[in-house]
Design a protein around this motif. Sequence first.
Motif, PDB file in Angstrom:
ATOM      1  N   GLY A 427     -46.048 -32.762 -16.146  1.00 46.72           N
ATOM      2  CA  GLY A 427     -46.627 -31.843 -17.123  1.00 46.72           C
ATOM      3  C   GLY A 427     -47.710 -30.951 -16.559  1.00 46.72           C
ATOM      4  O   GLY A 427     -47.982 -29.870 -17.089  1.00 46.72           O
ATOM      5  N   ALA A 428     -48.335 -31.377 -15.445  1.00 42.15           N
ATOM      6  CA  ALA A 428     -49.461 -30.609 -14.902  1.00 42.15           C
ATOM      7  C   ALA A 428     -49.023 -29.473 -13.984  1.00 42.15           C
ATOM      8  O   ALA A 428     -49.852 -28.662 -13.561  1.00 42.15           O
ATOM      9  N   VAL A 429     -47.721 -29.409 -13.634  1.00 43.35           N
ATOM     10  CA  VAL A 429     -47.251 -28.344 -12.746  1.00 43.35           C
ATOM     11  C   VAL A 429     -46.175 -27.528 -13.437  1.00 43.35           C
ATOM     12  O   VAL A 429     -45.474 -28.025 -14.320  1.00 43.35           O
ATOM     13  N   GLU A 430     -46.052 -26.277 -13.021  1.00 47.70           N
ATOM     14  CA  GLU A 430     -45.076 -25.380 -13.651  1.00 47.70           C
ATOM     15  C   GLU A 430     -43.673 -25.700 -13.147  1.00 47.70           C
ATOM     16  O   GLU A 430     -43.379 -25.589 -11.960  1.00 47.70           O
ATOM     17  N   PRO A 432     -39.270 -26.693 -14.894  1.00 43.88           N
ATOM     18  CA  PRO A 432     -38.433 -26.686 -16.107  1.00 43.88           C
ATOM     19  C   PRO A 432     -38.553 -27.939 -16.973  1.00 43.88           C
ATOM     20  O   PRO A 432     -38.161 -27.912 -18.135  1.00 43.88           O
ATOM     21  N   VAL A 433     -39.064 -29.063 -16.455  1.00 45.12           N
ATOM     22  CA  VAL A 433     -39.101 -30.313 -17.222  1.00 45.12           C
ATOM     23  C   VAL A 433     -40.488 -30.934 -17.142  1.00 45.12           C
ATOM     24  O   VAL A 433     -41.281 -30.635 -16.257  1.00 45.12           O
ATOM     25  N   ASP A 434     -40.768 -31.809 -18.104  1.00 42.49           N
ATOM     26  CA  ASP A 434     -42.064 -32.496 -18.114  1.00 42.49           C
ATOM     27  C   ASP A 434     -42.015 -33.816 -17.352  1.00 42.49           C
ATOM     28  O   ASP A 434     -43.057 -34.340 -16.937  1.00 42.49           O
ATOM     29  N   HIS A 435     -40.802 -34.392 -17.197  1.00 43.17           N
ATOM     30  CA  HIS A 435     -40.682 -35.686 -16.539  1.00 43.17           C
ATOM     31  C   HIS A 435     -39.482 -35.666 -15.585  1.00 43.17           C
ATOM     32  O   HIS A 435     -38.523 -34.910 -15.786  1.00 43.17           O
TER      33      HIS A 435
END
Length: 630
Positions: A427-430, A432-435
């Motif tokens: 979540g802290a980096v740009e 396509p996905v959060d996990h």
Amino acid sequence: MPSEALERVLSCPSLPSLPAVAMQVLELTRNPDVSLRDIARAVEKDQALVGKILKTVNSSFYGLSQPCGTVDRALNFLGLNTVKSLVLGFSLIDTSRSIGEQPLFSLDDYWVRSIYAASGARVLAMQLRRADPDESFTAALFQDIGILASVTALGKQYTQVCAETGFDGDTLPTAEKAAFGFTHMEAGAALATKWRLPKPYVDVVQFHHSPDQASSASSAIVRTAVLGRLATDALRCESGANRVMREFEFLLGEWFGQTFKQVEGHFNEISLAAKEIGKIFNFVIQTPTNVSNLMAEAQERTIEIQIATEREAQTDALTGLPNRRRFEEQSEVLFKMASTTNSPLGVAFCDGDSFKKVNDTLGHQAGDEVLVQIASRLAEAVGEAGVVFRYGGEEFAVLLPGANLARSREIAERMRTAVCGTPMDLGAVENPVDHHSQTVSIGVASWEPGASHAPPSMSELIRRADEAVYKAKENGRNRVEMWVGPEKDGIEESCDSTGAITNVLLVEDDPLSATLWRTMLLKVPGVRVTLESGILGVHRLFKAGFSPDVVVTDYCLSSGSGTDVVRAVRELPNKRVPILVVSALLDDHRKAEGLMAGATMCVSKIDISKRFRWWIEQITKGDFSEAMAA
């Protein structure tokens, strides 16, 4: 649009020009299927040139084991690139004689400097293995033809400008542009194009003062030529050598990832090569008086850099873990300690599964974050049982003092679960996905007192753990595999119990193939691999007393051919050495030629690729009887 002065240079009727023989050789070598006989016929039209080539081939510089009396044999001994290099070199130097001595310009000094730079490029190309040595030599020899053309057309008007800046300085192009509206690189590139020189040669001529502008296809040869010129400046200039050396060191690291320590021994070789090549072209080249001083100063600077590096290079910048260098130091210390105290030592190698897909699909920023989280989870899982190191890329290594194989397996399983148990938080980096769910493959091995197959060295223990990683990958990833000894149902140790050394001579000029062969051969304990790219290196090895136990050679080489290698091996006292000749295009003619020369077997690379591990086993046994019966 070309300046008026440049037009005068390019239209000058007395410009140097390549003779017909050289132009014909260039034309023939553009055809990848040209026969060596066709090249020989072209060269034989100029008997003076034939005499020079044969004198050169039989000189001490090439160190052939038997005299060479024809251009055909010269081509077979030295290869197409070397003979082409000699033809073009002799032709260019001979055609420039008409220029003669000019005010403020010495033609002899020009050629001494050019031969030095070309020798530097050749020696460094052999060391760096990123460009063909003979092509590098010829391209570097041609790099300043724009100066010759400008001196011919503009005379004293041009030489006065050059004399103020130095004919070989980086300030020369600026002075040329200001005075004439063009540079010697522009003039030289136009002349090289007119002569239809190979594109890499033209790029060296055009970009040797601005190498970053060269195309990716020519960048390696351009950069090698630039380093050859800088090495020459450092060796020959009476003042400013340290400044030039600093530039050389920076570019060597920036372009080829090497330190001066890795090439310093080759500076004296450059000086000796220039002296020998000067004799070939009838120039007397003295050994520079500042070679020893330069080496001493460089050595002092290297020591200072090493001390500073030692202080800063113990930690991986991304993950915060100790790095590979620290691993290598610590592993040797712990292995000695384990051997002395008779206590076990475990090693685990951990490799991120399918990690390339992470960078390709989520981006490198997400890839870095995954590596950081893998490192954190591994360190937490290992705890006080050992130390985790960033080995390189997505690889991690773990040292486990006091851990036998079972304990190492238990810790490795804990590491694997820690990585795959919960998805990585991105979540802290740009991206396509959060996990992202990530798995690892782990291989473990151990040194245990009294074990029947205890590794004799730390490097062997590391090799076993690395081999176990490959097994984990082959068996489906996201698993732990142990190196369990030479049992048939485990990961097999492929050396015999005597610990005998097998010296394999590998002759291969394709970097990718050479790396593959060498990597696989070195996985076998007790194997040493000596790599050469052509017949010249093989002759030098044998002249120095090297004696292989088994030979693997490609058919097509940068200098000579596989059959030349076979003949050279058969001249050794141990004439029963097994020799394997491999070829991507093995037809009946090549096979017959190899066998007639004395090869044990001739095999296509396609057949070898189908059973590569099996062939590695046959090679390291030094016995092809099983292969011949198959």
